[in-house]
Design an enzyme around this catalytic site. Structure first.
Site, short mmCIF file in Angstrom:
data_model
loop_
_atom_site.label_atom_id
_atom_site.label_comp_id
_atom_site.label_asym_id
_atom_site.label_seq_id
_atom_site.Cartn_x
_atom_site.Cartn_y
_atom_site.Cartn_z
CB SER A 63 37.35 43.29 44.04
OG SER A 63 38.63 42.75 44.21
CE LYS A 66 41.02 45.69 46.26
NZ LYS A 66 40.59 44.56 45.81
CB SER A 127 40.34 45.99 42.07
OG SER A 127 39.31 45.49 43.04
#
Length: 463
Positions: A63, A66, A127
Site C-alpha cells: 500500500s 498509494k 488505505s
C-alpha cells in the site's frame, strides 16, 4: 621516586581508559544501527540523505504504492481536472472488490453517491483499495491509463528508472536480479493476481508493484513538498465513513504512530504521515514523516518483522535524526571568496570587479561538524575570455560562477539527484565598458610595454 613514577603511569593509564570509554560512548551515540535491513532518513526541506542502508533494491511495497495515487489525485485537484465535491462513479467491479474480505476497504455500491473528498479520505486514512481504483478510473478514464501516468510522474520527479525500461523479462525476474528502481502496475499496491482477470491493461496478470527505499523516499519528499495538504488527511487518527448508514465504517488510521489511534503505546507526537505496507518479500514497511522543533524528516523502513516493529524503528530513527542533525549556515550571503575576492576585467573602466556569494548556503548537517565542510569555486568559463577575464560591460549581481560545498563527512547526497550544496557567485558592482580612447591608449601602452620588456630581456641576455 620509582613509586611516584609508577603512580603517575597508573593514573595516566586510568585517564586513557576513561577518555577512551567516553569517546566510544560519544561515537556510538552519534551513529545509528538500524534494526531492519532497509532504511533511509531524509531532510524533508532539501532532500539531503542523512542515513541510508540497502536503499536501491526495489521491493514490493504494497500500500505504500498509494502515495503515488494520492500524488496524482491531489495533482488533479490542484490542476482543476476534478473537484472535491464531484461525484465518483462506482463500477460493478469496484463495488464487488470493496466487499471482498481480507482487503482494506470501505463498502461501495453502484447506486450510492460518493464525492472525491469522501473516497480520498478513505484512501489516505484507511488505505481503501476499491476507492483508490474508482478515483484512478475517474481521473484517467481507466486504471491502466492511470498506471501509465503513475510511471511517467515517477520518472519526472526523480524516482529512478522503471524496471521495464532497465531490463527485459518479467518483473519478478528483474526484481531477483536487482534491476530498476520502481514499477507501478496498479493504483493500489495489491498484487495483480488478487484482481483476477481485471488487472489494468498494459500489465501482466502476475505483476506486482515495486519501489526501492530511495524511490519511496523520493516520492514522499515530493508529495509533502508539492502537496503539503496531504498531511491534513494523513494525520487524522480515525473517521467515520458514511456515518449513519448501513455502510458506516470506522476508518482507523493504519499509521499507529498518529496520536489518537487505538494503539496508544506507539504514539509519536511529531508524526503526521504517511503510508504503511506489507508483503512477504519486503516485510512490514512504512514511509513516515515527522516535524519537531521546525525540522521535518522523511523516513522509509522496510523489512521489519511486525507491525509494531516498523513503527518502533521509525521513532528510533526519527529521534536520532532530530537529536544529531541541525540546519546550519555554512557560508553567509555576501561572503568574499578567499584568494578570489575579485575577478579581472577586460575592456572595462575598472580592471577588476569584486565578487561574493549571492545567498547564504545552509544545510542539514551533524551537530558541531561545521569544520568538516569547505568549498570549491567553479567559474562560468563561457563568460571568461582566453586570458580568464570577464569582458565589460558587466552588471551588478551578474552570476559568474558557483561555490560548491566540499565535505569530509560520508555524504550520501540528495534524494532525487537535485544537489542543493551550491550557491551562485555574483559580481558586487557594475563595470562599464571603457571608451574607445581609453581602450586605444591601453592598447598603445600595452604595445610599448611589450616592446620595452622584449628589449630589457635582450639586454639582460647580453650580460
Amino acid at each position: 621516586m620509582g613509586k611516584f613514577k609508577g603512580t603517575v603511569l597508573s593514573l595516566m593509564a586510568f585517564l586513557l581508559v576513561f577518555s577512551s570509554v567516553f569517546a566510544t560512548s560519544e561515537t556510538a551515540e552519534a551513529g545509528f544501527n538500524p534494526g531492519v535491513e532497509t532504511v533511509i532518513l531524509v531532510d524533508a526541506d532539501s532532500g539531503k540523505i542523512l542515513l541510508d542502508k540497502n536503499i536501491d533494491q526495489a521491493l514490493p511495497p504494497a500500500s505504500m504504492t498509494k502515495m503515488m495515487s494520492e500524488y496524482l489525485i491531489l495533482e488533479a485537484i490542484n490542476n482543476g481536472e476534478i473537484s472535491w465535491d464531484q461525484e465518483v462513479p462506482i463500477s460493478d467491479l469496484n463495488a464487488a472488490l470493496s466487499h471482498q474480505g481480507g482487503l482494506s476497504n470501505v463498502m461501495l455500491r453502484t447506486d450510492e453517491k460518493y464525492t472525491v473528498k469522501e473516497l480520498y479520505e478513505s484512501v489516505a486514512i484507511y488505505s481503501a483499495n476499491a476507492a483508490t481504483m474508482a478515483l484512478a478510473e475517474m481521473i484517467s478514464g481507466s486504471e491502466g491509463a492511470f498506471v501509465e501516468r503513475m510511471n511517467e510522474r515517477a520518472k519526472e520527479i526523480g524516482m529512478g528508472e522503471p524496471m521495464r525500461e532497465a531490463g527485459s523479462g518479467d518483473l519478478e525476474s528483474l526484481f531477483e536480479q536487482g534491476i530498476g528502481d520502481f514499477q507501478f502496475v496498479n493504483s493500489t499496491g495489491l498484487p495483480n493476481s488478487l484482481l483476477g482477470d481485471n488487472y489494468p491493461e498494459g500489465t501482466e496478470p502476475d505483476d506486482d508493484n515495486y519501489m526501492s527505499a530511495r524511490a519511496a523516499a523520493t516520492l514522499a519528499f515530493h508529495l509533502i513538498n508539492n502537496y503539503p495538504e496531504v498531511l491534513e488527511t494523513a494525520s487524522i487518527p480515525e473517521k467515520l465513513f458514511k456515518e449513519g448508514t448501513t455502510d458506516e465504517i470506522r476508518m482507523q488510521n493504519w499509521n499507529w504512530m498518529i496520536p489518537g489511534t487505538m494503539y496508544g503505546d506507539l504514539d509519536y507526537e511529531y508524526i503526521d504521515g504517511l503510508k504503511t505496507g506489507f508483503t512477504n518479500s519486503a516485510g512490514y514497511t512504512f514511509t513516515g514523516t515527522a516535524e519537531k522543533d521546525g525540522k521535518r524528516l522523511v523516513s522509509v523502513v522496510m523489512g521489519a518483522d511486525s507491525e509494531a516493529h516498523r513503527f518502533q524503528e521509525t521513532q528510533r530513527l526519527m529521534e536520532w535524526g532530530f537529536n544529531h542533525f541541525s540546519q546550519t549556515e555554512l557560508f553567509p550571503a555576501g561572503m568574499s571568496i578567499e584568494e578570489d575576492e575579485t575577478v579581472q576585467v577586460a575592456k572595462g573602466k575598472e580592471s577588476e570587479v569584486a565578487v561574493s556569494t549571492e545567498d547564504a548556503l545552509s544545510m542539514m548537517i551533524r551537530n558541531n561538524q561545521e569544520d568538516a565542510y569547505s568549498y570549491e569555486v567553479e567559474w562560468d568559463e563561457s563568460l571568461l575570455n582566453e586570458d580568464g577575464k570577464l569582458t565589460a560591460p558587466i552588471e551588478a549581481g551578474e552570476v559568474v560562477g558557483k561555490l560548491h560545498v566540499v565535505s569530509d563527512e560520508d555524504d550520501a547526497g540528495f534524494i532525487d539527484g537535485n544537489d542543493q550544496s551550491s550557491v551562485n557567485i555574483v559580481t558586487d558592482e557594475a563595470v562599464e565598458k571603457a571608451g574607445w580612447f581609453s581602450l586605444l591608449f591601453r592598447s598603445i601602452a600595452g604595445f610599448f610595454s611589450g616592446v620595452w620588456t622584449s628589449v630589457a630581456d635582450t639586454v639582460t641576455g647580453w650580460f
